[in-house]
Every structure is written in structure tokens, then in C-alpha cells.
Design an enzyme around this catalytic site. Structure first.
Site, PDB file in Angstrom:
ATOM      1  N   LYS A 176       0.849  -1.197   0.000  1.00 40.31           N
ATOM      2  CA  LYS A 176       0.000   0.000   0.000  1.00 40.31           C
ATOM      3  C   LYS A 176       0.881   1.242   0.000  1.00 40.31           C
ATOM      4  O   LYS A 176       1.476   1.606   1.007  1.00 40.31           O
ATOM      5  CB  LYS A 176      -0.934   0.049   1.218  1.00 40.31           C
ATOM      6  CG  LYS A 176      -2.098   1.017   0.933  1.00 40.31           C
ATOM      7  CD  LYS A 176      -2.714   1.650   2.143  1.00 40.31           C
ATOM      8  CE  LYS A 176      -1.963   2.804   2.715  1.00 40.31           C
ATOM      9  NZ  LYS A 176      -1.802   3.994   1.834  1.00 40.31           N
ATOM     10  N   SER A 202       4.695   7.534  10.282  1.00 44.52           N
ATOM     11  CA  SER A 202       4.714   8.374  11.475  1.00 44.52           C
ATOM     12  C   SER A 202       4.642   7.525  12.746  1.00 44.52           C
ATOM     13  O   SER A 202       4.126   6.404  12.752  1.00 44.52           O
ATOM     14  CB  SER A 202       3.539   9.346  11.438  1.00 44.52           C
ATOM     15  OG  SER A 202       2.322   8.634  11.505  1.00 44.52           O
ATOM     16  N   GLU A 239       9.471   1.481  11.211  1.00 45.84           N
ATOM     17  CA  GLU A 239      10.506   2.505  11.031  1.00 45.84           C
ATOM     18  C   GLU A 239       9.775   3.838  11.112  1.00 45.84           C
ATOM     19  O   GLU A 239       9.002   4.184  10.240  1.00 45.84           O
ATOM     20  CB  GLU A 239      11.186   2.295   9.683  1.00 45.84           C
ATOM     21  CG  GLU A 239      12.581   2.852   9.640  1.00 45.84           C
ATOM     22  CD  GLU A 239      12.596   4.283   9.153  1.00 45.84           C
ATOM     23  OE1 GLU A 239      12.184   5.178   9.949  1.00 45.84           O
ATOM     24  OE2 GLU A 239      13.021   4.515   8.018  1.00 45.84           O
ATOM     25  N   CYS A 280      13.583  10.632   7.101  1.00 47.01           N
ATOM     26  CA  CYS A 280      13.614  10.199   8.512  1.00 47.01           C
ATOM     27  C   CYS A 280      15.014  10.348   9.087  1.00 47.01           C
ATOM     28  O   CYS A 280      15.179  10.597  10.287  1.00 47.01           O
ATOM     29  CB  CYS A 280      13.108   8.780   8.640  1.00 47.01           C
ATOM     30  SG  CYS A 280      13.834   7.647   7.452  1.00 47.01           S
ATOM     31  N   GLU A 296      10.299  15.511  15.587  1.00 43.98           N
ATOM     32  CA  GLU A 296      10.590  15.375  14.160  1.00 43.98           C
ATOM     33  C   GLU A 296       9.734  16.392  13.390  1.00 43.98           C
ATOM     34  O   GLU A 296       8.507  16.317  13.409  1.00 43.98           O
ATOM     35  CB  GLU A 296      10.260  13.962  13.684  1.00 43.98           C
ATOM     36  CG  GLU A 296      10.525  13.780  12.205  1.00 43.98           C
ATOM     37  CD  GLU A 296      10.291  12.353  11.720  1.00 43.98           C
ATOM     38  OE1 GLU A 296       9.163  11.852  11.842  1.00 43.98           O
ATOM     39  OE2 GLU A 296      11.254  11.751  11.213  1.00 43.98           O
TER      40      GLU A 296
HETATM   41  P1  NAI Z   1       1.461   8.369   8.025  1.00 42.57           P
HETATM   42  O1  NAI Z   1       2.125   7.564   9.074  1.00 42.57           O
HETATM   43  O2  NAI Z   1       0.016   8.722   8.177  1.00 42.57           O
HETATM   44  O3  NAI Z   1       1.580   7.602   6.603  1.00 42.57           O
HETATM   45  C1  NAI Z   1       2.453   6.543   6.325  1.00 42.57           C
HETATM   46  C2  NAI Z   1       1.671   5.383   5.672  1.00 42.57           C
HETATM   47  O4  NAI Z   1       0.765   4.841   6.628  1.00 42.57           O
HETATM   48  C3  NAI Z   1       0.813   5.810   4.475  1.00 42.57           C
HETATM   49  O5  NAI Z   1       0.838   4.785   3.491  1.00 42.57           O
HETATM   50  C4  NAI Z   1      -0.574   5.903   5.090  1.00 42.57           C
HETATM   51  O6  NAI Z   1      -1.615   5.727   4.168  1.00 42.57           O
HETATM   52  C5  NAI Z   1      -0.538   4.744   6.079  1.00 42.57           C
HETATM   53  N1  NAI Z   1      -1.525   4.803   7.158  1.00 42.57           N
HETATM   54  C6  NAI Z   1      -2.050   5.906   7.751  1.00 42.57           C
HETATM   55  N2  NAI Z   1      -2.946   5.541   8.692  1.00 42.57           N
HETATM   56  C7  NAI Z   1      -2.991   4.184   8.693  1.00 42.57           C
HETATM   57  C8  NAI Z   1      -3.730   3.207   9.437  1.00 42.57           C
HETATM   58  N3  NAI Z   1      -4.608   3.550  10.363  1.00 42.57           N
HETATM   59  N4  NAI Z   1      -3.506   1.913   9.189  1.00 42.57           N
HETATM   60  C9  NAI Z   1      -2.620   1.533   8.261  1.00 42.57           C
HETATM   61  N5  NAI Z   1      -1.910   2.393   7.511  1.00 42.57           N
HETATM   62  C10 NAI Z   1      -2.085   3.708   7.721  1.00 42.57           C
HETATM   63  O7  NAI Z   1       2.317   9.691   7.826  1.00 42.57           O
HETATM   64  P2  NAI Z   1       1.839  11.114   7.251  1.00 42.57           P
HETATM   65  O8  NAI Z   1       0.549  11.525   7.869  1.00 42.57           O
HETATM   66  O9  NAI Z   1       1.874  11.034   5.776  1.00 42.57           O
HETATM   67  O10 NAI Z   1       2.994  12.082   7.775  1.00 42.57           O
HETATM   68  C11 NAI Z   1       2.897  12.706   9.049  1.00 42.57           C
HETATM   69  C12 NAI Z   1       4.233  12.796   9.709  1.00 42.57           C
HETATM   70  O11 NAI Z   1       4.778  11.495   9.884  1.00 42.57           O
HETATM   71  C13 NAI Z   1       5.295  13.534   8.943  1.00 42.57           C
HETATM   72  O12 NAI Z   1       5.219  14.885   9.144  1.00 42.57           O
HETATM   73  C14 NAI Z   1       6.557  12.949   9.499  1.00 42.57           C
HETATM   74  O13 NAI Z   1       6.899  13.576  10.698  1.00 42.57           O
HETATM   75  C15 NAI Z   1       6.178  11.520   9.795  1.00 42.57           C
HETATM   76  N6  NAI Z   1       6.621  10.611   8.720  1.00 42.57           N
HETATM   77  C16 NAI Z   1       7.740   9.896   8.892  1.00 42.57           C
HETATM   78  C17 NAI Z   1       8.199   9.089   7.884  1.00 42.57           C
HETATM   79  C18 NAI Z   1       9.447   8.295   8.013  1.00 42.57           C
HETATM   80  O14 NAI Z   1      10.104   8.019   7.029  1.00 42.57           O
HETATM   81  N7  NAI Z   1       9.793   7.859   9.173  1.00 42.57           N
HETATM   82  C19 NAI Z   1       7.518   9.002   6.587  1.00 42.57           C
HETATM   83  C20 NAI Z   1       6.294   9.761   6.521  1.00 42.57           C
HETATM   84  C21 NAI Z   1       5.900  10.543   7.553  1.00 42.57           C
END
Ligand code: NAI
Ligand code: MG
Length: 500
Positions: A194, A248, A269, A303, A403
Site C-alpha cells: 500500500k 509516522s 521505522e 527520517c 521530528e
Molecule cells: P502516516 O504515518 O500517516 O503515513 C504513512 C503510511 O501509513 C501511508 O501509506 C498511510 O496511508 C498509512 N496509514 C495511515 N494511517 C494508517 C492506518 N490507520 N492503518 C494503516 N496504515 C495507515 O504519515 P503522514 O501523515 O503522511 O505524515 C505525518 C508525519 O509522519 C510527517 O510529518 C513525518 O513527521 C512523519 N513521517 C515519517 C516518515 C518516516 O520516514 N519515518 C515518513 C512519513 C511521515
């Protein structure tokens, strides 16, 4: 012609024709519409204009994808000899190489990142992950175990863990997908991928290339959609054995709690607040120039970003001057323009989040030395933020410990090693860190003391598919890449035979 007026015109013919096709889910080897016909839109974050409508996976589509992955798990894929599995993974790597420029453009348009950097970094890492892991199928063997009971022959088998849900973010869409897909395939698992709702396109192209490479139907399914629907359905599905997640901290913790209901395996991660430490005896020009890229590469949406630069007090002003000078050189622009160093943030939400950190910090008296503004002109419609350097922030400020995930560097002076390590470790995260010094003993002493999954000494941001990558503390658990990267997709069966 100005790239902002019609970025699509900059695309190679292959990318243009890919974008003319319907963007459909990949389930069981077929590209299909969502069961309920729903679609969502993906945008170019540099212009805020629509790129494509994409089929949106709902609960019924996840049901179909997981069913296909479970069938594939016991189908021809399970019986494929190691050399054949290795060959199919290499063929996928060959196709990524063949179409690397096209993939980089597509990813650039969808994510805003500079295409040339995607080609040089993301594509190389993705291909590297496939090639490294392609070598594993022939080396995944069990052991024979001497036991105390008489007349027993005991051996172990290394078996795939089952259906893997790979849930990936928008910052390294293709690369993160391959970090999970490559070892999962090498282990004999099947995958439901996904991609993030902001960046679904490269995953669909990856799915197309995987079919061309000869992956049997159902071994890789690609289900673009939203986290709360498609992601949540995957996490709850009893037919999924393992969740490999990058994203996140909040969503990661939610997934761990949900996965507890049927004890799915999970690896996480979850980002970081990474101290990059410069001692006075370092090569200051190299250290400071690298420090600027350590934070501003991909506009800080990394990250591993070196977002907290800690500098020994006696060279603090000198390093600040160099970092500011390096920052001034960085040209903001469209990812498809050759001279762009920094692209936009991924979305209006991310812009609001990042600029919110900057505004709150300024309101609390933290000083902004450079940047912090939304640029105008050609950049006005995109989610651009100037690269920003904050100073005079005390350790308790949110910009020092949280972060931010944007082009925002916090710089702080320090005096002693003991003080430095205590302060650097005083965050919930523990993903990575940098140490700059010519003193080998000091370098290793600090590397040992820092609570981080990766420490770079006199370099920053190096990755390799053979080198484990993952976090300490709330940066997560489990490792991508290296031997540990495949270990998490395997389980051990112990077989006892009575030989009378
Ligand atoms: P997110 O954690 O919501 O998205 C990451 C993935 O998780 C996406 O594919 C999303 O569709 C999926 N996801 C979201 N809710 C879910 C659920 N309930 N069950 C299963 N999958 C789910 O991150 P978002 O909102 O795009 O970014 C917010 C913050 O997160 C950023 O500002 C940053 O600080 C952090 N982040 C960190 C990352 C990293 O590489 N460690 C990557 C992306 C975001
Ligand atoms: Mg997009």
C-alpha cells in the site's frame, strides 16, 4: 519553456504514455478498478495541479488482494527453485535499471523531489535492495541439531512468514517499497503493497514491471488508497501475517496496537530527530557543507535528516557561517528542472505542519537566521518553504526534540562530550546520528554513547542494502536491509524424526 507552466511536457514519452493509462489496482496479476469504482486524485506538489486519478482500494479490494496473496503463497511461487526466484528478482532489478529515468521523472512529478536526485539515490537504493536480496533464496537453509533424546534426527527449515502488508510513506515511495518487497520476495513471501495516498504512481509502475519480470500472479499486489481505509483493512485482516511499516510514530503505534489482536508480526521505522555533531577538530568545511545537505536534502522530508546540528562552542559561529552560506546556494524549484536543488513539501498539510513548528518557535523567542518563508513567483502555488535555520533554542523546545520533517535545521552549541551525549540522547527518537572529528577514540566513544540505530562518522546519510537500517527507542524496531532485513520475513520450523 517554464517548467511550472506545463511540467507534463517535460516528461519522457514513456512517462507520458504511462500516465495516459488508467491507474488501477494490481490484484492477482490483473490491473482492475476498485470494486466500488472509487478513485482519488494525486497532485504535483510543486504546482498543486492534478496529475492523475487513481483507483482507490476499499475494504473489498483489500479482501481480494489478501486472498490473492494467500493463494499465491502456496502456488507456483512456493515451489519455485531458489535460482528461479533469484532470477525473477534480478529481472525486476533489470527493468528498474532500464526504465530508471522514466521512473525518476514519474516519482519526481508525484513527490516533488528533484528527478536527478531520485535517479541517483532512490533508484540506486531500490535496485541495490533487489540485487542484494536476490542472492538470498539459495542461502536460506536450516540446521541439523544434536539433541539429547536418543535416535532423534532434528532439523530446522526456514520458511516464509506468510502474506506481508508493506505500508510505505511518501518520502521515498519506490525505495521504501523495494526495501520491503525485495527481502519479502527472497524469503518466499507474497506481498500486498500500500503506497501512500500522496504518491501512488511509482508503486503502480513497479507492479507493472514486476508482472513483466515474471512474478506469478498474486505474489505482488498493489493497492493505492488511504491509510484509514485500505491501510486499516490490511492491518486488521486475519490473512496478513506480517506488517512492514514506515511512517509516522502515531500511526506506527496504532498499527502495533491493532496487530496485537491476532499477534501479527510487525516491524516499524518511525522517523527520528537526529543529532549531527561537529567537534572543533573536524574538517569544518566538509562537515558544515555536509550538515547543510544532511538536513535540506529532499527538503528535510527524510527520517534520517540531520535536523539537530550540535557544534562544539569554540567553532560554533564559524560552522554557522558556512552552513548559512551553503544554504543560500540551494535553489528551490520544480523537481523536473535540472538546476533544482530543493523541491516543495509533499502537501498543504505538511506545509502547515512544518511552518507551524517554525512560527511557534519564533513566537517563543527562537531566532530564525535564514529562511522560514513561503516563496512567491513561480513557486507560489506549490508547497515550497525556504530552507530554514533556527538558533538559540533551549533543549526543551519542540523544534529541538520533535521530528519536523521539513527543511528546518536547529543549531546548538555544546562544551563537553558528556554534556553532548546526554543532551543528544534526550529525545524519544533514536534513528541516526552523525559525528565529525579527526580523533578516532573520541569518534568511537561518542558513537557508542549515542542511542541511535545508525551512526555516521565523518560522513552522513550513507545507505547500502547490506547495512542494517532502523531505530532505537521510539524510532521503531526491526531492521530494513542486510541480513536482519530478510530475517523478519522468515520463520523457523523444527522437525523431529524418530529413527528407530
Ligand atoms: P502516516 O504515518 O500517516 O503515513 C504513512 C503510511 O501509513 C501511508 O501509506 C498511510 O496511508 C498509512 N496509514 C495511515 N494511517 C494508517 C492506518 N490507520 N492503518 C494503516 N496504515 C495507515 O504519515 P503522514 O501523515 O503522511 O505524515 C505525518 C508525519 O509522519 C510527517 O510529518 C513525518 O513527521 C512523519 N513521517 C515519517 C516518515 C518516516 O520516514 N519515518 C515518513 C512519513 C511521515
Ligand atoms: Mg502526489
Amino acid at each position: 519553456m517554464n517548467v511550472f507552466s506545463d511540467p507534463m511536457q517535460r516528461l519522457n514519452p514513456g512517462v507520458q504514455s504511462f500516465l495516459k493509462q488508467p491507474m488501477r489496482l494490481l490484484i492477482d496479476g490483473q490491473f482492475v478498478d476498485a470494486c466500488d469504482g472509487r478513485e482519488f486524485e494525486t497532485y504535483d506538489p510543486a504546482t498543486n495541479s492534478l496529475i492523475a486519478r487513481v483507483a482507490e482500494a476499499g475494504v473489498a479490494d483489500i479482501e481480494a488482494a489478501v486472498a490473492a496473496a494467500n493463494r499465491a503463497l502456496v502456488g507456483p511461487w512456493a515451489k519455485m527453485p531458489p535460482a528461479a526466484r533469484e532470477a525473477v528478482i534480478h529481472r525486476l532489478a533489470d527493468l528498474l535499471e532500464k526504465y530508471a529515468d522514466d521512473i525518476a521523472q514519474l516519482e519526481s512529478l508525484d513527490s516533488g523531489k528533484p528527478a536527478a536526485q531520485i535517479r541517483a539515490v532512490d533508484l540506486e537504493l531500490a535496485i541495490g535492495a533487489l540485487r542484494y536480496n536476490a542472492g538470498w533464496p539459495s542461502k536460506l537453509h536450516g540446521q541439523t541439531i544434536p539433541v539429547n533424546a536418543p535416535d532423534m534426527h532434528v532439523y530446522t527449515r526456514r520458511e516464509p512468514i506468510g502474506v506481508v502488508a508493506a505500508i510505505v510513506p511518501w518520502n521515498f515511495p519506490l525505495c521504501q517499497a523495494c526495501f520491503k518487497l525485495a527481502p519479502a520476495l527472497a524469503a518466499g513471501c507474497t506481498v500486498v503493497l500500500k503506497p501512500a495516498e500522496q504518491t501512488p504512481l511509482s508503486a503502480l509502475l513497479l507492479g507493472k514491471l514486476a508482472m513483466e519480470a515474471g512474478l506469478p500472479p498474486g505474489v505482488l499486489n498493489v493497492v493505492p488508497g488511504f491509510g484509514k481505509v485500505a491501510g486499516q483493512a490490511l492491518v486488521e485482516h486475519p490473512g496478513v501475517s506480517k506488517i512492514a511499516f514506515t511512517g509516522s510514530e502515531a500511526v506506527g503505534k496504532h498499527i502495533v496496537r491493532t496487530a496485537a489482536s491476532d499477534l501479527k508480526h510487525v516491524s516499524m521505522e518511525l522517523g527520528g530527530k537526529n543529532p549531527n555533531v561537529i567537534f572543533a577538530d573536524a574538517d569544518l568545511d566538509v562537515a558544515a557543507a555536509t550538515a547543510a545537505m544532511a538536513i535540506f536534502f529532499y527538503s528535510g522530508q527524510v527520517c534520517a535528516a540531520g535536523s539537530r546540528l550540535m557544534v562544539e562552542r569554540k567553532v560554533y559561529e564559524q560552522v554557522l557561517d558556512i552552513v548559512v552560506a551553503e544554504t543560500r546556494k540551494l535553489k528551490l524549484g520544480h523537481g523536473l528542472a535540472a538546476d533544482t536543488a530543493l523541491g516543495p513539501l509533499i502537501s498543504a498539510d505538511q506545509f502547515a505542519r512544518v511552518s507551524g513548528f517554525v512560527e511557534r518557535a519564533k513566537a517563543e523567542g527562537v531566532e530564525c537566521v535564514i529562511g522560514g518563508q513561503k516563496p512567491g513567483g513561480d513557486l507560489a502555488n506549490g508547497h515550497f518553504l525556504e530552507p530554514t535555520i533556527l538558533v538559540n533554542a533551549s533543549d526543551s523546545r519542540e523544534v529541538v526534540v520533535e521530528e519536523i520533517f521539513g527543511p528546518v535545521l536547529v543549531m546548538q552549541p555544546f562544551d563537553t562530550i558528556e554534556e553532548l551525549t546526554a543532551r543528544a540522547n534526550n529525545t524519544g527518537y533514536g534513528l541516526s546520528a552523525g559525528v565529525w572529528t579527526k580523533d578516532v577514540s573520541k569518534a568511537h566513544k561518542v558513537a557508542a554513547a549515542l542511542q541511535a540505530g545508525t551512526v555516521w562518522i565523518n560522513t552522513y546519510g550513507q545507505f547500502d542494502s547490506a547495512a542494517p537500517w532502523g531505530g532505537y527507542k521510539q524510532s521503531g524496531f526491526g531492521r530494513d536491509n542486510g541480513e536482519e532485513g530478510i530475517e523478519k520475513f522468515l520463520q523457523t520450523k523444527t522437525v523431529w524424526t524418530h529413527c528407530s
